[in-house]
Design a protein around this motif. Sequence first.
Motif, short mmCIF file in Angstrom:
data_model
loop_
_atom_site.label_atom_id
_atom_site.label_comp_id
_atom_site.label_asym_id
_atom_site.label_seq_id
_atom_site.Cartn_x
_atom_site.Cartn_y
_atom_site.Cartn_z
N THR A 59 0.85 -1.20 0.00
CA THR A 59 0.00 0.00 0.00
C THR A 59 0.89 1.24 0.00
O THR A 59 2.11 1.14 -0.10
CB THR A 59 -0.89 0.05 1.26
OG1 THR A 59 -0.06 0.35 2.38
CG2 THR A 59 -1.60 -1.28 1.49
N VAL A 60 0.23 2.38 0.15
CA VAL A 60 1.00 3.63 0.22
C VAL A 60 1.87 3.66 1.48
O VAL A 60 2.77 4.52 1.58
CB VAL A 60 0.06 4.86 0.20
CG1 VAL A 60 -0.67 4.94 -1.14
CG2 VAL A 60 -0.92 4.84 1.34
N GLY A 110 3.87 1.18 2.26
CA GLY A 110 5.09 0.43 1.97
C GLY A 110 4.76 -0.89 1.30
O GLY A 110 3.62 -1.12 0.89
N ASN A 120 1.19 -3.33 6.99
CA ASN A 120 0.31 -3.79 5.91
C ASN A 120 -0.20 -5.21 6.12
O ASN A 120 -0.72 -5.84 5.20
CB ASN A 120 1.04 -3.71 4.56
CG ASN A 120 1.12 -2.29 4.04
OD1 ASN A 120 0.28 -1.45 4.37
ND2 ASN A 120 2.13 -2.01 3.23
N SER A 125 7.57 6.77 -3.93
CA SER A 125 7.59 7.16 -2.51
C SER A 125 7.06 6.04 -1.61
O SER A 125 7.20 6.12 -0.40
CB SER A 125 6.76 8.44 -2.31
OG SER A 125 5.45 8.24 -2.78
N TYR A 126 6.45 5.02 -2.20
CA TYR A 126 5.96 3.90 -1.40
C TYR A 126 6.94 2.73 -1.41
O TYR A 126 6.67 1.67 -0.87
CB TYR A 126 4.59 3.39 -1.91
CG TYR A 126 3.62 4.47 -2.32
CD1 TYR A 126 3.44 5.59 -1.50
CD2 TYR A 126 2.90 4.39 -3.50
CE1 TYR A 126 2.56 6.60 -1.88
CE2 TYR A 126 2.02 5.39 -3.87
CZ TYR A 126 1.85 6.47 -3.07
OH TYR A 126 0.97 7.47 -3.43
N ARG A 127 8.07 2.90 -2.09
CA ARG A 127 8.98 1.79 -2.31
C ARG A 127 10.30 1.97 -1.58
O ARG A 127 10.74 3.09 -1.34
CB ARG A 127 9.28 1.64 -3.81
CG ARG A 127 8.07 1.24 -4.62
CD ARG A 127 8.45 1.08 -6.08
NE ARG A 127 7.30 0.60 -6.87
CZ ARG A 127 7.36 0.35 -8.16
NH1 ARG A 127 8.48 0.54 -8.82
NH2 ARG A 127 6.29 -0.08 -8.79
#
Lengths: 160, 209
Positions: free
Chosen positions: A87-88, A90, A97, B28-30
């Motif tokens: 998800t946003v 990670g 998550n 930015s989520y990685r």
Amino acid sequence: MTVPFYNRRAFLISAGLAGAALVHAPGQALAAGLAPTRSMRGGSNNYRPGAPLVDNLGRGFFVRGKVLRAGDGAPLDNLRIQIWAATVLGGEREPRNHGSVLTRADGSFELEMEQIVPNFGQPHAHLAYDDGRFKTVFLRPVMPSAKDTAVSADFVLQPA
Amino acid sequence: MRGLLIWGAVLALMAVPVAYAAASPLLSYRGGAYIVGGFAGIFCLALMVLQPLLAAGYLPGAGGPRGRLWHRWLGGMLTAGVVLHVAGLYVTSPPDTLDALLLVSPTPFSVYGVAAMWAVLLTALLAGLRRRIGLRPRLWQQVHAVLALVIAVSTVVHAVQIQGAMEPVTKWGLCLTVLAATGAALLDLRVLKPLRRWRDRRDTRPGRA
């Protein structure tokens, strides 16, 4: 006219056997009713057993489904479904998550979490039933669009 | 002036899709390994525009032996890029990467990525060893052409199916550019040039008009 080895008894026996075979072979599933869900490819990837029961894992995205018993299709309540996804917050290995929910009386479940984002090329969720009473099943539903704000996956479980 | 324009156009065709990918909100989520692994793949795709142009000597100032020397260097970089791509994905998610390498991944594009990977590794191996193992130049050229075609086509099929950091329109643009460059170079070097050579030989043979 007499045909050797062909009489009413022989006819009844062979017709009976053929009928039984017809009912029995493809009928295995028919007789058994609802067929159990099979685990999907890659469904167990990044599974961390024992995801904690949570109220939610964030806001705005819903993972939903229903859990039924194989055969008679009876809803299974109070079963734990474990859910995880990128998800946003990670990736799939991010502890925030991972979470579990219990099924309701009608077998349905729902977990609200943060928006699922494409991971390894596809926007998808992971769901697991892995508590022993029934055979373990891992699902990996793919969202038709990355913009979707919900994804659903149903379980049909067979006794372990 | 004309040379500058050609180089500018080629570099822009390569750079714009990379820039769009660098601006993707997904980044930015990685984690770092995922970003490095993903961009190793994107850079390789961009470099695959240059690779056939260098081999065929189409680029001003990089024709002939110089072009082929750069082609060899770039081949090494592409091989390293593929290794970095797989390594970055493995660090990010070992089970997903192993599924892909073992051809049991649920994602339909993985098998094309793996095909391209093996074709790149085999090309690098043969390029490095062909003299030692006595691979005849003409046979090497043919094998290399087939492998190059496999690499370009499978990489494009791999890339276009992925929902990831690359922006779809610029990704398609880059993929079509790679296919056009590879197709043009292969047609020129492996079809038209041998055909011309064969015709010249036939026409200059004694006893023929």
